[in-house]
Design a protein around this motif. Structure first.
Motif, short mmCIF file in Angstrom:
data_model
loop_
_atom_site.label_atom_id
_atom_site.label_comp_id
_atom_site.label_asym_id
_atom_site.label_seq_id
_atom_site.Cartn_x
_atom_site.Cartn_y
_atom_site.Cartn_z
N CYS A 124 28.06 52.84 43.92
CA CYS A 124 29.00 51.72 43.94
C CYS A 124 30.05 51.76 44.72
O CYS A 124 30.68 50.97 45.49
CB CYS A 124 29.33 51.31 42.32
N LEU A 125 30.62 53.22 44.96
CA LEU A 125 31.69 53.53 45.90
C LEU A 125 31.36 53.44 47.20
O LEU A 125 32.04 52.83 48.03
CB LEU A 125 32.10 54.91 45.46
N ILE A 126 30.22 53.70 47.59
CA ILE A 126 29.59 53.65 48.86
C ILE A 126 29.64 52.22 49.36
O ILE A 126 30.01 51.59 50.57
CB ILE A 126 28.12 54.36 49.37
N ARG A 127 29.04 51.42 48.34
CA ARG A 127 28.88 49.81 48.70
C ARG A 127 30.28 49.37 48.80
O ARG A 127 30.59 48.68 49.74
CB ARG A 127 28.29 49.22 47.42
N PHE A 128 31.26 49.92 48.22
CA PHE A 128 32.52 49.46 48.26
C PHE A 128 33.03 49.70 49.83
O PHE A 128 33.85 48.89 50.38
CB PHE A 128 33.67 50.20 47.22
N VAL A 172 32.32 43.14 43.73
CA VAL A 172 30.95 43.05 43.14
C VAL A 172 31.01 44.56 42.77
O VAL A 172 30.48 45.20 41.65
CB VAL A 172 29.82 42.48 43.82
N ALA A 173 31.27 45.38 43.83
CA ALA A 173 31.36 46.78 43.62
C ALA A 173 32.06 47.37 42.56
O ALA A 173 31.64 48.15 41.82
CB ALA A 173 31.40 47.54 44.98
N VAL A 174 33.39 46.82 42.55
CA VAL A 174 34.40 47.48 41.47
C VAL A 174 33.81 46.65 40.19
O VAL A 174 34.12 47.55 39.00
CB VAL A 174 35.93 46.87 42.08
N ASP A 175 33.32 45.79 39.90
CA ASP A 175 32.87 45.11 38.60
C ASP A 175 31.92 45.88 38.02
O ASP A 175 31.84 46.27 37.03
CB ASP A 175 32.39 43.63 39.07
N THR A 176 30.74 46.33 38.95
CA THR A 176 29.92 47.27 38.50
C THR A 176 30.16 48.37 38.23
O THR A 176 29.79 49.07 37.34
CB THR A 176 28.73 47.38 39.47
N ALA A 177 31.18 49.13 39.00
CA ALA A 177 31.62 50.39 38.69
C ALA A 177 32.49 50.38 37.29
O ALA A 177 32.25 51.49 36.51
CB ALA A 177 32.54 50.82 39.76
N CYS A 178 33.11 49.40 37.11
CA CYS A 178 33.82 49.30 35.82
C CYS A 178 32.97 49.22 34.61
O CYS A 178 33.37 49.93 33.61
CB CYS A 178 34.77 48.05 35.91
N VAL A 195 25.60 39.04 48.69
CA VAL A 195 26.52 38.88 47.52
C VAL A 195 25.83 38.68 46.20
O VAL A 195 25.85 39.18 45.38
CB VAL A 195 27.84 38.13 47.62
N TYR A 196 24.91 37.38 46.54
CA TYR A 196 24.49 36.82 45.40
C TYR A 196 23.25 37.68 44.71
O TYR A 196 23.03 38.15 43.57
CB TYR A 196 23.87 35.55 45.76
N ASN A 197 22.54 38.55 45.71
CA ASN A 197 21.40 39.31 44.98
C ASN A 197 22.02 40.54 44.53
O ASN A 197 21.56 41.25 43.43
CB ASN A 197 20.60 39.74 46.34
N ARG A 198 23.19 41.13 45.04
CA ARG A 198 24.04 42.19 44.47
C ARG A 198 24.26 41.71 43.20
O ARG A 198 24.36 42.56 42.07
CB ARG A 198 24.86 42.52 45.41
N LEU A 199 24.88 40.54 42.87
CA LEU A 199 25.30 40.14 41.58
C LEU A 199 24.02 40.09 40.54
O LEU A 199 24.56 40.45 39.49
CB LEU A 199 26.00 38.86 41.81
#
Lengths: 86, 184, 111, 79
Positions: A20-24, A35-41, C30-34
């Motif tokens: 997730c951090l790499i995606r960030f 989105v990356a921070v939400d998943t990481a949380c 973004v949407y696929n990642r979500l």
């Protein structure tokens, strides 16, 4: 047996946070980073509960509960700002 | 989100049966808050129970009006049975959705064909629409982006049809038939 | 018997968490990642937390409260991000086939 | 144990340095949110759950909300 089990699962969840951090760092726009921070949380909340099992102390569960509640508020604040009206 | 849509019938209903509505909302909210308190403290010491009683009494007096706005129907055995069936269906769909998404992630070519479609719903209350949107978010390949009136904007990871009627049948109907009974 | 069930449930949950993070890393927009992030992390976190509750039976109710809270709030926060990115004008990726959001905006303005 | 603590500190530093270099201020706020996430994990590893709880509440919700209100009043992009 139990020690290796805990260490393997902890490192697997840590690898998830790292991805997730790499995606960030790569993410081209601000919603990608959100989105990356939400998943990481969410991964971190599971990791905190797992660390409570590792240290065998029940008080650590409260940290996970507080974290889950407040991360929800933080992510919703970011989303409301992106939508132009807080 | 859609204040102007559902406010007028609800206002007329509230004025006719004001009193029992309010008492039922108060009792439901008090029960929910007290059960959550007991689950969080996990002790049956009388001091803890008294504190929880006072806190949930104050909160339920304070939040009673907001609970009425949610418009949750009264409790019956039939509704409880349909709610349990709905939960089981939702659980099965969540597990199916996870294996579906996992297959798409692991596959080296990423077999996705994304797109945004519109579907219709027949549900009236806001709370029922929220439950429908959350269920659609957790089921295979679909994600709710927006709700206005009776239309839902859906992002679909592998588009099978572009038609509104067909998409409604494929995405929304398996939950809507339970939610319609629960919220009727 | 109970610790073994707990270990299996927790391990499968962590596998789903890892897959969700991999999906956030690999998907094109973004949407696929979500989609990947929400579905996999919701079930993964639920299974991990409930599995810890099965391994330590004294904690079961508290872990169940945390898990149900995550099951309710995670779709809502993802929906908020998705709606915000749609309204702030993030484009779909070039592999997408259909975009009906123009119809939806027309319906909204006619309401 | 020392390996995990070093790794978490390294990740925290990288997130904090990235917050310095973003031109988009919203991304910088999200990065500071991520810093508090790693700080909370670090405090939990050092056996201080109360500090971790305070860090989570202040860093995750309060600072994000206050910075969002501040960004509403000013501009989002830095020249």
């Amino acid at each position: 047996m139990s020690e290796t089990f805990v260490l393997v699962l902890l490192s697997a969840a840590g690898l998830g946070v790292l991805l997730c951090l790499i995606r960030f760092f790569k993410g081209p726009t601000a919603p990608d980073r959100a989105v990356a921070v939400d998943t990481a949380c969410t991964v971190t909340t599971a990791l905190l509960v797992f660390m409570a099992y590792y240290f065998k102390r029940q008080i650590y569960l409260d940290v996970a509960l507080v974290y889950a509640v407040l991360m929800f508020i933080g992510v919703v604040a970011i989303a409301r700002f992106l939508e132009r009206g807080i | 989100m859609n204040e102007k849509h559902g406010s007028s019938p609800r206002a007329s209903r509230k004025t006719t049966t004001e009193q029992p509505h309010e008492r039922r909302a108060f009792l439901n909210l008090f029960a929910i808050l007290f059960v959550v308190w007991v689950l969080l403290t996990e002790s049956f010491n009388w001091q803890e129970l008294t504190t929880g009683f006072i806190v949930s009494l104050g909160l339920s007096i304070f939040l009673r009006k907001s609970y009425i706005k949610l418009d949750i129907p009264p409790f019956t055995i039939k509704r409880l049975w349909y709610f349990i069936v709905y939960l089981v269906v939702l659980l099965v769909e969540i597990i199916k959705a996870n294996f579906d998404v996992a297959y798409r992630i692991i596959h080296p070519k990423l077999p996705i064909k994304p797109g945004i479609v519109v579907i219709k719903t027949e549900l009236k209350q806001d709370f029922a629409k929220m439950m429908l949107a959350n269920s659609i978010t957790l089921t295979p390949g679909t994600f709710t982006l927006d709700i206005i009136g009776d239309r839902l904007l859906i992002h679909w990871i592998y588009v099978r049809t572009e038609d509104t009627e067909r998409a409604t049948e494929m995405i929304g109907n398996k939950f809507e038939k339970y939610l319609k009974v629960i919220f009727s | 018997m109970l610790p073994l069930i707990g270990k299996i449930v927790t391990s499968s949950g962590v596998v789903f968490l890892l897959l969700g993070s991999l999906g956030v890393f690999r998907m094109p927009d973004v949407y696929n990642r979500l989609q990947a992030g929400t579905k996999c992390t919701t079930l993964g976190a639920f299974l991990t937390i409930v599995g810890v509750g099965i391994m330590e039976p004294a904690w079961f109710w508290k872990t169940l409260v945390i898990a149900v809270f995550i099951l309710i709030t995670n779709p809502i926060s993802s929906h908020a991000i998705g709606r915000a990115s749609k309204k702030s004008g993030v484009e779909l990726c070039d592999r997408s086939v259909v975009d009906k959001s123009r119809d939806f905006e027309e319906y909204e303005s006619n309401l | 144990m020392i390996v995990i603590v070093t790794l978490v500190v390294a990740l925290m530093l990288s997130a904090a340095v990235s917050a310095l270099f973003f031109k988009d201020l919203l991304s910088a706020v999200i990065a500071s949110c991520l810093v508090s996430l790693f700080a909370s994990i670090l405090f939990l590893f050092l056996q201080a759950p109360d500090v971790a709880m305070a860090e989570a509440s202040i860093g995750a919700a309060l600072i994000t909300a206050v910075f969002m209100i501040a960004l509403r009043r000013t501009k989002r992009y830095e020249e």
